[in-house]
Every structure is written in C-alpha cells, then in structure tokens.
Design a protein around this motif. Structure first.
Motif, PDB file in Angstrom:
ATOM      1  N   ALA A  57       0.825  -1.217   0.000  1.00 37.20           N
ATOM      2  CA  ALA A  57       0.000   0.000   0.000  1.00 37.20           C
ATOM      3  C   ALA A  57       0.853   1.257   0.000  1.00 37.20           C
ATOM      4  O   ALA A  57       0.460   2.284  -0.565  1.00 37.20           O
ATOM      5  N   GLU A  58       2.030   1.187   0.611  1.00 33.68           N
ATOM      6  CA  GLU A  58       2.905   2.362   0.673  1.00 33.68           C
ATOM      7  C   GLU A  58       3.519   2.694  -0.680  1.00 33.68           C
ATOM      8  O   GLU A  58       4.020   3.809  -0.880  1.00 33.68           O
ATOM      9  N   LEU A  59       3.489   1.753  -1.605  1.00 32.92           N
ATOM     10  CA  LEU A  59       4.052   1.977  -2.931  1.00 32.92           C
ATOM     11  C   LEU A  59       3.020   2.478  -3.935  1.00 32.92           C
ATOM     12  O   LEU A  59       3.367   2.838  -5.058  1.00 32.92           O
ATOM     13  N   ILE A  60       1.753   2.484  -3.545  1.00 34.84           N
ATOM     14  CA  ILE A  60       0.686   2.933  -4.433  1.00 34.84           C
ATOM     15  C   ILE A  60       0.313   4.354  -4.031  1.00 34.84           C
ATOM     16  O   ILE A  60      -0.224   4.581  -2.944  1.00 34.84           O
ATOM     17  N   ALA A  61       0.596   5.311  -4.904  1.00 36.81           N
ATOM     18  CA  ALA A  61       0.351   6.725  -4.574  1.00 36.81           C
ATOM     19  C   ALA A  61      -1.123   6.972  -4.285  1.00 36.81           C
ATOM     20  O   ALA A  61      -1.479   7.522  -3.247  1.00 36.81           O
ATOM     21  N   ALA A  62      -1.985   6.592  -5.184  1.00 33.48           N
ATOM     22  CA  ALA A  62      -3.427   6.762  -5.002  1.00 33.48           C
ATOM     23  C   ALA A  62      -4.117   5.638  -5.757  1.00 33.48           C
ATOM     24  O   ALA A  62      -4.152   5.639  -6.984  1.00 33.48           O
ATOM     25  N   ALA A  63      -4.631   4.671  -5.024  1.00 33.41           N
ATOM     26  CA  ALA A  63      -5.281   3.526  -5.649  1.00 33.41           C
ATOM     27  C   ALA A  63      -6.525   3.976  -6.401  1.00 33.41           C
ATOM     28  O   ALA A  63      -7.303   4.786  -5.888  1.00 33.41           O
ATOM     29  N   THR A  64      -6.708   3.474  -7.617  1.00 34.15           N
ATOM     30  CA  THR A  64      -7.901   3.813  -8.394  1.00 34.15           C
ATOM     31  C   THR A  64      -8.623   2.570  -8.904  1.00 34.15           C
ATOM     32  O   THR A  64      -9.835   2.603  -9.068  1.00 34.15           O
ATOM     33  N   THR A  65      -7.889   1.482  -9.128  1.00 33.53           N
ATOM     34  CA  THR A  65      -8.512   0.275  -9.668  1.00 33.53           C
ATOM     35  C   THR A  65      -8.835  -0.706  -8.540  1.00 33.53           C
ATOM     36  O   THR A  65      -8.317  -0.586  -7.429  1.00 33.53           O
ATOM     37  N   LEU A  66      -9.685  -1.685  -8.862  1.00 33.20           N
ATOM     38  CA  LEU A  66      -9.990  -2.737  -7.888  1.00 33.20           C
ATOM     39  C   LEU A  66      -8.712  -3.440  -7.443  1.00 33.20           C
ATOM     40  O   LEU A  66      -8.515  -3.696  -6.261  1.00 33.20           O
ATOM     41  N   ARG A  67      -7.846  -3.761  -8.405  1.00 33.35           N
ATOM     42  CA  ARG A  67      -6.603  -4.466  -8.089  1.00 33.35           C
ATOM     43  C   ARG A  67      -5.745  -3.649  -7.124  1.00 33.35           C
ATOM     44  O   ARG A  67      -5.234  -4.161  -6.131  1.00 33.35           O
ATOM     45  N   GLU A  68      -5.595  -2.347  -7.382  1.00 35.16           N
ATOM     46  CA  GLU A  68      -4.779  -1.496  -6.512  1.00 35.16           C
ATOM     47  C   GLU A  68      -5.368  -1.391  -5.114  1.00 35.16           C
ATOM     48  O   GLU A  68      -4.644  -1.457  -4.115  1.00 35.16           O
ATOM     49  N   HIS A  69      -6.675  -1.244  -5.016  1.00 35.70           N
ATOM     50  CA  HIS A  69      -7.317  -1.182  -3.695  1.00 35.70           C
ATOM     51  C   HIS A  69      -7.152  -2.506  -2.958  1.00 35.70           C
ATOM     52  O   HIS A  69      -6.911  -2.528  -1.747  1.00 35.70           O
ATOM     53  N   GLU A 112     -11.959  -7.945 -12.223  1.00 37.29           N
ATOM     54  CA  GLU A 112     -10.795  -7.128 -11.863  1.00 37.29           C
ATOM     55  C   GLU A 112      -9.927  -6.870 -13.091  1.00 37.29           C
ATOM     56  O   GLU A 112      -9.467  -5.745 -13.306  1.00 37.29           O
ATOM     57  N   ASP A 113      -9.708  -7.908 -13.899  1.00 39.02           N
ATOM     58  CA  ASP A 113      -8.887  -7.770 -15.105  1.00 39.02           C
ATOM     59  C   ASP A 113      -9.526  -6.803 -16.108  1.00 39.02           C
ATOM     60  O   ASP A 113      -8.829  -6.023 -16.747  1.00 39.02           O
ATOM     61  N   GLU A 114     -10.863  -6.877 -16.244  1.00 39.31           N
ATOM     62  CA  GLU A 114     -11.571  -6.034 -17.215  1.00 39.31           C
ATOM     63  C   GLU A 114     -11.827  -4.626 -16.679  1.00 39.31           C
ATOM     64  O   GLU A 114     -12.139  -3.718 -17.450  1.00 39.31           O
ATOM     65  N   GLY A 115     -11.734  -4.459 -15.349  1.00 42.18           N
ATOM     66  CA  GLY A 115     -12.015  -3.155 -14.764  1.00 42.18           C
ATOM     67  C   GLY A 115     -13.492  -2.814 -14.772  1.00 42.18           C
ATOM     68  O   GLY A 115     -13.873  -1.644 -14.731  1.00 42.18           O
ATOM     69  N   ARG A 116     -14.359  -3.831 -14.827  1.00 38.74           N
ATOM     70  CA  ARG A 116     -15.811  -3.623 -14.841  1.00 38.74           C
ATOM     71  C   ARG A 116     -16.454  -4.525 -13.792  1.00 38.74           C
ATOM     72  O   ARG A 116     -16.407  -5.740 -13.896  1.00 38.74           O
ATOM     73  N   TRP A 117     -17.042  -3.922 -12.787  1.00 35.81           N
ATOM     74  CA  TRP A 117     -17.691  -4.661 -11.707  1.00 35.81           C
ATOM     75  C   TRP A 117     -19.134  -4.946 -12.088  1.00 35.81           C
ATOM     76  O   TRP A 117     -19.846  -4.073 -12.574  1.00 35.81           O
ATOM     77  N   ARG A 118     -19.581  -6.198 -11.854  1.00 34.99           N
ATOM     78  CA  ARG A 118     -20.955  -6.587 -12.168  1.00 34.99           C
ATOM     79  C   ARG A 118     -21.599  -7.340 -11.002  1.00 34.99           C
ATOM     80  O   ARG A 118     -22.453  -8.191 -11.215  1.00 34.99           O
ATOM     81  N   GLY A 119     -21.198  -7.005  -9.791  1.00 31.84           N
ATOM     82  CA  GLY A 119     -21.758  -7.674  -8.626  1.00 31.84           C
ATOM     83  C   GLY A 119     -23.133  -7.134  -8.267  1.00 31.84           C
ATOM     84  O   GLY A 119     -23.564  -6.094  -8.764  1.00 31.84           O
ATOM     85  N   THR A 120     -23.824  -7.846  -7.383  1.00 29.78           N
ATOM     86  CA  THR A 120     -25.134  -7.407  -6.900  1.00 29.78           C
ATOM     87  C   THR A 120     -24.951  -6.238  -5.929  1.00 29.78           C
ATOM     88  O   THR A 120     -23.827  -5.898  -5.548  1.00 29.78           O
ATOM     89  N   GLU A 121     -26.068  -5.640  -5.520  1.00 26.70           N
ATOM     90  CA  GLU A 121     -25.991  -4.535  -4.548  1.00 26.70           C
ATOM     91  C   GLU A 121     -25.330  -4.996  -3.250  1.00 26.70           C
ATOM     92  O   GLU A 121     -24.509  -4.288  -2.684  1.00 26.70           O
ATOM     93  N   ARG A 122     -25.700  -6.184  -2.775  1.00 27.45           N
ATOM     94  CA  ARG A 122     -25.103  -6.704  -1.539  1.00 27.45           C
ATOM     95  C   ARG A 122     -23.614  -6.946  -1.711  1.00 27.45           C
ATOM     96  O   ARG A 122     -22.803  -6.599  -0.857  1.00 27.45           O
TER      97      ARG A 122
END
Length: 202
Positions: A50-62, A88-98
């Motif tokens: 986490a200390e090497l990631i300036a500002a996480a933006t992607t799911l993978r970085e978070h 995560e690879d595609e950068g598109r989340w398709r999960g349910t609300e929960r």
C-alpha cells in the motif's frame, strides 16, 4: 537504494528478472509493476504494498493496498474466484448490490472511490449530463441505483447540476453575450462528475 540495488534484490530474493531500467520506469510511472512484482518490491524495500501505491484507483490497486489475495476477496464478497478475477482484469464490476456493499466495506471505499474502482465513471457521467441538460428528476432513480448515497442527497446534487448548467447556457443567449460564453456550458459538462461530487459534499 539505487535502481541497480533494487533490481538485484528482486532477482536474489524473489527470482524476478527485473532490470534497473524497469525499476526507473516504475519510479517515474511509465509502467506499472505486476502484482507479483509489486509484492516483491515491497519486500525488498521493507514496506507494505500500500505504501508503494500513490493513489489507488482500480480494484486491483485497492485490493493490494488492503493486502488481500484475489481468492480471499472473492470468497468474502460471495463470488467465484475466476468470476471476480475476470471483473478485476476487465475493470468492470458486475456484482449485486449486496456484493457491492461488501466490496466497498472490505476495501474501505467511499462512494466516489467505489464508482471509479468499479469502472463506473463514464456511465455516471452520462447520467449526470442527461440530468443537467434535461429533466433532472428522471435521473434520480438511475443515479441512486448506481451511487450508494441517500436519495435526498442525489436529488439535491442533480438539481444543483441542472441549475448551474442552465445558468451558463442562459448567459450564452443573453443580449451582448460573447461567442465564447457557450463554451462554458460544454466545459461544465466535461467536468460533470467533479461538479456532482462537489455538490454531494464530503
């Protein structure tokens, strides 16, 4: 440590064939290390990933910033590992609300970070442009469905976007307005998501 020392440490400790030039490219942000490289780099530098990631933006970085393996996050969210990995690879989340609420909780994401990490920025911008340029009331439900915020906050923000956009466009058609004034409306729409988050507040 200079790049040569870092590259040597990655090779000696983790068996990664990384050149000093690659280390320099990471430092300057020209390329990004893979997940394996980032974890090894943190080990060589005696710090957390986490200390090497300036500002996480992607799911993978978070996920990396929280020190979670993809399989663990998938299990805790309630998805098959390969399904989560594909999202995560595609950068598109398709999960349910929960699942989305669980993801936000596990990764410590606020509404804005969640939208960005799940690849929803452009879809949100499209909805917001529609709300600003037409009847904002018709966009409350779709925006609430997409953004985890109370309806009253979304209503207030959309009404503000609509008012601000139309105020800029009214200036265009007023007597004596300069030709450049119409650019204000276009510029406003280009930055619509920033205006929305400012209207939503902290």
């Amino acid at each position: 440590m200079d790049p040569g020392h870092v590259a040597y440490g990655l090779r000696a400790q983790y068996g990664l064939l990384v050149t000093p030039d690659t280390v320099v490219a990471w430092e300057r942000g020209r390329i990004r290390p893979t997940e394996q490289e980032l974890t090894a780099l943190a080990g060589v530098l005696w710090c957390a990933p986490a200390e090497l990631i300036a500002a996480a933006t992607t799911l993978r970085e978070h996920r990396l910033a929280r020190g979670l393996a993809p399989e663990e996050l998938a299990r805790r969210v309630g998805l098959a590992s390969h399904v989560y990995q594909r999202m995560e690879d595609e950068g598109r989340w398709r999960g349910t609300e929960r699942q989305t609420a669980t993801l936000a909780e596990l990764l410590g994401l606020g509404p804005r970070e969640l939208i960005t990490a799940t690849g929803g920025d452009e879809s949100l911008a499209e909805l917001l442009r529609g709300a600003a340029t037409t009847r904002w009331q018709a966009y409350v439900k779709p925006v609430v469905k997409m953004v985890p915020l109370p309806k009253r906050i979304v209503e207030s923000a959309l009404q503000r976007l609509h008012t601000e956009y139309h105020a800029r466009m009214a200036a265009t058609s007023s007597w004596g307005a300069s030709a450049a004034t119409g650019d204000e409306g276009r510029a406003y729409l280009e930055e619509i998501t920033g205006h929305f988050w400012a209207a939503v507040g902290p």
